[in-house]
Design an enzyme around this catalytic site. Structure first.
Site, PDB file in Angstrom:
ATOM      1  N   GLY A  95      -8.434 -94.853  -6.896  1.00 44.82           N
ATOM      2  CA  GLY A  95      -8.167 -94.313  -8.235  1.00 44.82           C
ATOM      3  C   GLY A  95      -6.726 -93.869  -8.408  1.00 44.82           C
ATOM      4  N   ARG A 118     -10.248-101.402  -5.460  1.00 42.14           N
ATOM      5  CA  ARG A 118     -11.078-100.670  -4.500  1.00 42.14           C
ATOM      6  C   ARG A 118     -11.631-101.563  -3.379  1.00 42.14           C
ATOM      7  NH1 ARG A 118     -11.936 -95.436  -6.076  1.00 42.14           N
ATOM      8  NH2 ARG A 118     -11.522 -94.939  -8.260  1.00 42.14           N
ATOM      9  N   ASP A 145     -10.514 -92.755   2.326  1.00 41.23           N
ATOM     10  CA  ASP A 145     -11.113 -94.051   2.695  1.00 41.23           C
ATOM     11  C   ASP A 145     -10.041 -95.127   2.862  1.00 41.23           C
ATOM     12  OD1 ASP A 145     -13.689 -93.150   2.832  1.00 41.23           O
ATOM     13  OD2 ASP A 145     -14.193 -93.664   0.768  1.00 41.23           O
ATOM     14  N   LYS A 180      -2.853 -89.856  -0.991  1.00 45.29           N
ATOM     15  CA  LYS A 180      -3.039 -89.754  -2.439  1.00 45.29           C
ATOM     16  C   LYS A 180      -4.471 -89.371  -2.765  1.00 45.29           C
ATOM     17  CE  LYS A 180      -5.314 -92.480  -4.172  1.00 45.29           C
ATOM     18  NZ  LYS A 180      -6.345 -93.284  -4.818  1.00 45.29           N
ATOM     19  N   THR A 181      -4.681 -88.407  -3.625  1.00 51.06           N
ATOM     20  CA  THR A 181      -5.953 -88.202  -4.320  1.00 51.06           C
ATOM     21  C   THR A 181      -5.855 -86.940  -5.149  1.00 51.06           C
ATOM     22  OG1 THR A 181      -8.295 -87.632  -4.165  1.00 51.06           O
ATOM     23  CG2 THR A 181      -7.008 -87.169  -2.234  1.00 51.06           C
ATOM     24  N   ASP A 214      -8.218 -85.319  -6.253  1.00 49.74           N
ATOM     25  CA  ASP A 214      -9.298 -84.397  -5.873  1.00 49.74           C
ATOM     26  C   ASP A 214      -8.823 -83.325  -4.900  1.00 49.74           C
ATOM     27  OD1 ASP A 214     -10.789 -86.108  -7.358  1.00 49.74           O
ATOM     28  OD2 ASP A 214     -12.083 -86.811  -5.751  1.00 49.74           O
TER      29      ASP A 214
END
Length: 546
Positions: A77, A141, A172, A198-199, A201
């Protein structure tokens, strides 16, 4: 490409680099490392990339001018700042040797396997400096985990004379980067693989990674929107706003936004699980706050809800588990029954505890849990509108209390879900600088012959000059976890720590926020102005590094 006035102005912003990355660098090696858990298994799976030392860059004498072409992949994402990782990488390899080339693989890891790429040139990349989104080369993805994918990727790597691949992604994607690095090292193909954290969240975090990129910008973007809602709430004085926030497993975003905006209530999934709270307990707690504020003449408030909450309610988790088993074994028995008969069938076949939980759920949610499954046979919890589920249950509880005289007030809920609004926002100054430094570090890891490392930048609450850049072996962050019924090596997700400083700071003041109106309106991300406004880090980082 048409550009807005802000984009034109932002394109001129020159990201700041740590002192160690401003000129030639040399590598300072630390002690050998080991994985966070399951050391023997991880070592066995990654014999060529396990136990490598931590790396810090320090100012050096001579730059490495050796020829090196590099491939870059955006995976998973979107997160604000991804383009700056690529610009940092591009500028550094060109500075080391103008003949060096950067190739972007299109649409994520699939671009490597399918040989879809573009060469990234100065004219092309200049359109994307300090911009949000992943549209420069797009993301995907596809998981890189099979030998035929690695070999297919190698064909284009050889054709373009690529020395290293940089994978920009979350836990992941970086696990896949580690598997790819190990495979190419074991085969002695001479292809390096470097990861970047990266994220939005915020769950790719540990002793070496202080924050994942995009988290700062996303939280500032959501906090601006929440502040706007709080201001409206405090003006109209007649609505309760239920705001669901992105963050699939961890509640870092919800917690950070709470620290920035001081809502009346913020749920933290990790606390719900640790305290074994039922959905009914959560609802009663919220209803009690609504009733208290109503008695004070305040029929309004703001509630923040993390996206993954429903899976963290232990009772719902246990119900989902039993429902999965029941539907797998006996789904055909009740498929043709009418709605009411289906409900009764399920209630009669569940254990008492799970039947009681099922009975308390609003009809729409109960039906969704008992019918729809994803291709793997699991409940699609992400489709449940948790913010509406909770407000409906609060409304029912208040109606019950009204009959007993325990509540006098008006409850009018409004619902919001902030997710995509933050993923592609123009990066804050922090993320613009941080990402550019990560890209520069990735280039220096390649120039220094490293593979199986993730680029890192530390000491991020200090001025950028004092940031420390380097690399951490990806194997250091790994442990074994059950995925799709098998034990797999994965980077451990960082959930909110209930004994950590950010949560403790929140827990110390939340009762006051619940009863009083203590809203803070952060306003939009500040790009210009006094440094204490436009360059501030997240509250989470400030508290953790105090």
């Amino acid at each position: 490409m048409e550009k807005s006035a802000l984009q034109l102005a932002r394109a001129a912003y020159q990201p700041k680099l740590p002192k160690a990355l401003q000129g030639a660098v040399k590598v300072k090696e630390g002690a050998p490392t080991q994985s966070v858990d399951d050391q023997e298994e991880i070592k066995k799976l990654f014999p060529n990339t396990y136990g490598m030392p931590l790396i810090e860059f320090v100012p050096g004498e001579e730059p490495n001018t050796a020829k090196m072409n590099v491939g870059v992949i955006l995976s998973g994402g979107q997160a604000p700042g991804g383009h700056n990782v690529i610009t940092g990488l591009f500028d550094t390899i060109k500075k080391l040797n103008p003949e060096n080339r950067l190739y972007g693989f299109l649409m994520g890891p699939g671009g490597l396997v399918d040989h879809k790429y573009i060469e990234i040139t100065k004219d092309f990349i200049d359109d994307y400096r300090n911009t949000g989104g992943f549209d420069m080369i797009a993301s995907g993805r596809t998981k890189l985990e099979k030998v035929d994918q690695f070999e297919k990727g190698l064909e284009i790597i050889r054709e373009l004379n690529i020395k290293a691949i940089v994978i920009i992604g979350g836990d992941d994607s970086n696990t896949n980067a580690c598997v790819l690095a190990e495979y190419y090292a074991a085969k002695q193909y001479g292809v390096q693989v470097i990861g970047c954290p990266k994220t939005i969240d915020g769950d790719l975090k540990n002793d070496q990674i202080e924050t994942s990129f995009g988290f700062d910008t996303a939280c500032k973007t959501y906090a601006e929107l929440i502040g706007n809602i709080e201001r409206d709430c405090n003006s109209a004085r007649k609505y309760w706003h239920f705001v669901k926030l992105m963050g699939r497993s961890a509640s870092h975003i919800a917690l950070e936004c709470a620290l920035q905006t001081q809502p009346n209530i913020c749920l933290v999934s990790e606390e719900v699980e640790a305290k074994d709270m039922s959905l009914n307990q959560i609802v009663e707690d919220i209803a009690a706050t609504v009733a208290y504020r109503a008695a004070e003449g305040n029929n309004f408030g703001v509630v923040l809800i993390p996206e993954g909450l429903i899976e963290f309610v232990p009772a719902i988790g246990r119900l989902i588990q039993e429902l999965n088993d029941l539907l797998a074994a006996h789904g055909a028995d009740y498929r043709d029954l009418d709605k009411q008969a289906q409900r009764e069938y399920i209630l009669s076949h569940l254990s008492k505890e799970n039947a009681d939980t099922f009975a308390t759920l609003p009809e729409g949610v109960a039906r969704q849990l008992s019918l729809d499954r994803d291709p793997h046979g699991n409940v699609q919890v992400s489709l449940i509108e948790t913010e509406k589920l909770i407000s409906e249950m609060v409304a029912a509880k208040l109606d019950e209390w009204k009959k007993n005289g325990k509540y006098v007030g008006k409850f009018a809920p409004q619902h919001h879900f902030f997710g995509y609004e933050g993923r592609c926002a123009a990066p804050s100054n922090f993320d613009a600088d941080y990402c550019y430094a990560l890209g520069t570090s990735a280039a220096q890891l390649i120039a220094n012959g490293k593979t199986g490392y993730m680029a890192i930048v530390k000491n991020t609450t200090a001025s950028t000059d004092e940031w420390k850049a380097g690399g951490v072996p990806i194997t250091m962050m790994m442990n074994m976890e059950r995925r799709n019924g098998e034990m797999k090596p994965v980077i451990r997700k960082a959930l909110v720590e209930l004994d950590g400083k950010p949560f403790k700071a929140f827990a110390a003041v939340r009762d006051k926020w619940a009863k009083e109106t203590c809203y803070v309106y952060p306003g939009p991300i500040q790009y210009w102005g006094p440094s204490e406004v436009c360059d501030q880090t997240t509250k989470t980082l400030q508290l953790e590094q105090k």
